[in-house]
Scaffold this active site. Structure first.
Site, short mmCIF file in Angstrom:
data_model
loop_
_atom_site.label_atom_id
_atom_site.label_comp_id
_atom_site.label_asym_id
_atom_site.label_seq_id
_atom_site.Cartn_x
_atom_site.Cartn_y
_atom_site.Cartn_z
N HIS A 213 0.78 -1.24 0.05
CA HIS A 213 0.08 0.13 -0.07
C HIS A 213 0.84 1.24 -0.01
CE1 HIS A 213 0.63 -0.45 4.32
NE2 HIS A 213 0.52 0.67 4.25
N ASP A 214 2.08 1.15 0.75
CA ASP A 214 2.98 2.46 0.92
C ASP A 214 3.85 2.54 -0.08
OD1 ASP A 214 1.40 4.20 2.41
OD2 ASP A 214 1.97 3.49 4.36
N LYS A 217 5.66 5.45 -1.42
CA LYS A 217 6.47 6.47 -0.40
C LYS A 217 8.03 6.31 -0.87
CE LYS A 217 3.71 6.70 3.48
NZ LYS A 217 3.36 6.22 5.21
N HIS A 266 -5.79 3.46 -1.18
CA HIS A 266 -5.71 3.04 0.36
C HIS A 266 -5.98 4.26 0.99
CE1 HIS A 266 -1.39 4.45 0.07
NE2 HIS A 266 -1.60 4.55 1.48
#
Ligand SMILES: [Fe+2]
Length: 376
Positions: A213-214, A217, A266
């Site tokens: 999901h991240d 980043k 998300h």
């Protein structure tokens, strides 16, 4: 010097009249065939290894149709020809119609009738043999291709898994605060999705989306991603790009295309106040709505540098409080019905993992229909 043996077509002849048997035998040998002749149909019934059988109809002990029936069992591919007088023609033609006999040869036959009939019977036999051989070869080639395809699929899955693990690890290296968070959230999401009725490959998609999901980043600058204090409004703008960055990274990978939508959504909220799209309620994919609850559960119950993790009931209360605003109320109710032990088991399982286990686990997440590793 002897040459290579020449393979001859073998013909079985059966007639209780030995004069006819000898005449037939002579003609067919002259035509270049190997001939096995029997005047006793019961002995003829034990023969094997011939391509054509020619038998008389009226014989003592066993008639021609009975003999051909017996030979059909032991020599299913041999072509069957019945010699018959006009008086027996009706019985014999019924047998032809039932598919038991290839052709009738009326008595008396002429030389050309006999030789043409045998030649056509052999052509028929060899065509069927060739057809059988080609079908067998085709089946073998197909089986080979299925094998090659499976190997290729396994290779693609293995390589994509390696990539997936690399992506998660890359983020872990940069943002150590979220270490294990992605892994826990992926299994929490799978658990909740399963309780909500998701099955098979779709469960894998939810798990992959939550795990990654991240991942966007990776594209956020260190000065923002690792900033100890609160972010300025400008810094938030950059931070909030991470769902789209992650989506763009994954959408190009066929195996992760479906998971990439979960990554994109998300940070969306059920009431439409999330980002990047402000997408509302059921327009948010189920995997992202599931993730949102799993993420909150993990955020509240995990230790942070500035505070200890809080008990599960705090997370339960928060998820219940925000059902309908932040969270899908139906999924919040599903979450509420899952006992504490299920979440604690997943947490203990992830905390007990070593680096090698993680690699194997990442390998599992892409295999359609497989369950998540059993929590212990
Ligand atoms: Fe995020």
């Amino acid at each position: 010097m002897r040459g290579l043996p020449v393979w001859m077509d073998r013909i079985l002849l059966v007639d209780d009249d030995t004069l006819i048997l000898q005449a037939l035998s002579r003609i067919l040998k002259t035509e270049g065939y190997e001939v096995v002749a029997h005047s006793d149909p019961e002995r003829a019934a034990t023969e094997v290894g011939f391509q054509v059988v020619i038998t008389d109809f009226m014989m003592p002990k066993m008639n021609g149709i009975e003999l051909l029936g017996a030979l059909r069992q032991s020599n299913p591919h041999a072509v069957r020809i019945l010699l018959t007088a006009a008086a027996d023609f009706k019985v014999a033609s019924d047998a032809v119609n039932r598919g038991e006999i290839y052709r009738l040869l009326g008595k008396p036959w002429t030389l050309s009738e006999l030789t043409t009939c045998v030649r056509q019977a052999l052509q028929h036999y060899h065509l069927l043999e060739e057809n059988t051989r080609l079908q067998r070869e085709l089946a073998e080639k197909n089986a080979e291709l299925v094998g090659i395809n499976k190997n290729l699929e396994a290779l693609v899955v293995e390589r994509t898994n390696g990539l997936l693990d690399g992506l998660v690890s890359a983020l872990d290296y940069r943002d150590t605060e979220t270490q294990w968070h992605s892994r826990r959230v992926s299994l929490y999401s799978r658990k909740l999705a399963e309780a909500a009725g998701v099955r098979g490959y779709e469960l894998d998609v939810v798990e992959q989306g939550a795990l990654l999901h991240d991942v966007g980043k990776i594209g956020v600058r260190d000065s923002i991603l690792l900033k100890p204090g609160p972010l300025t409004p400008e810094e938030w703008v950059e931070m909030k790009l991470h769902p789209e960055l992650g989506f763009r990274m994954l959408a190009k990978m066929p195996y992760l295309k479906e998971a990439s939508t979960i990554v994109l959504q998300h940070q969306e909220r059920f009431d439409g106040k999330g980002y990047p799209g402000g997408v509302l309620s059921e327009q948010i994919v189920l995997g992202a709505r599931v993730f949102h609850i799993a993420d909150t559960l993990d955020a509240i119950t995990s230790d942070r540098p500035y505070r200890k993790g809080r008990p599960l009931e705090v997370a339960r209360a928060e998820i219940a409080r925000c059902a309908g605003s932040q969270f899908d109320p139906a999924l919040a109710a599903t979450f509420e019905a899952i006992p504490d032990d299920a979440w604690l088991e997943i947490r203990r399982f992830v905390e007990g993992l070593e680096a090698d286990d993680l690699r194997k686990w990442a390998g599992k997440t892409l295999r359609a229909g497989e369950p998540a590793p059993a929590a212990n």
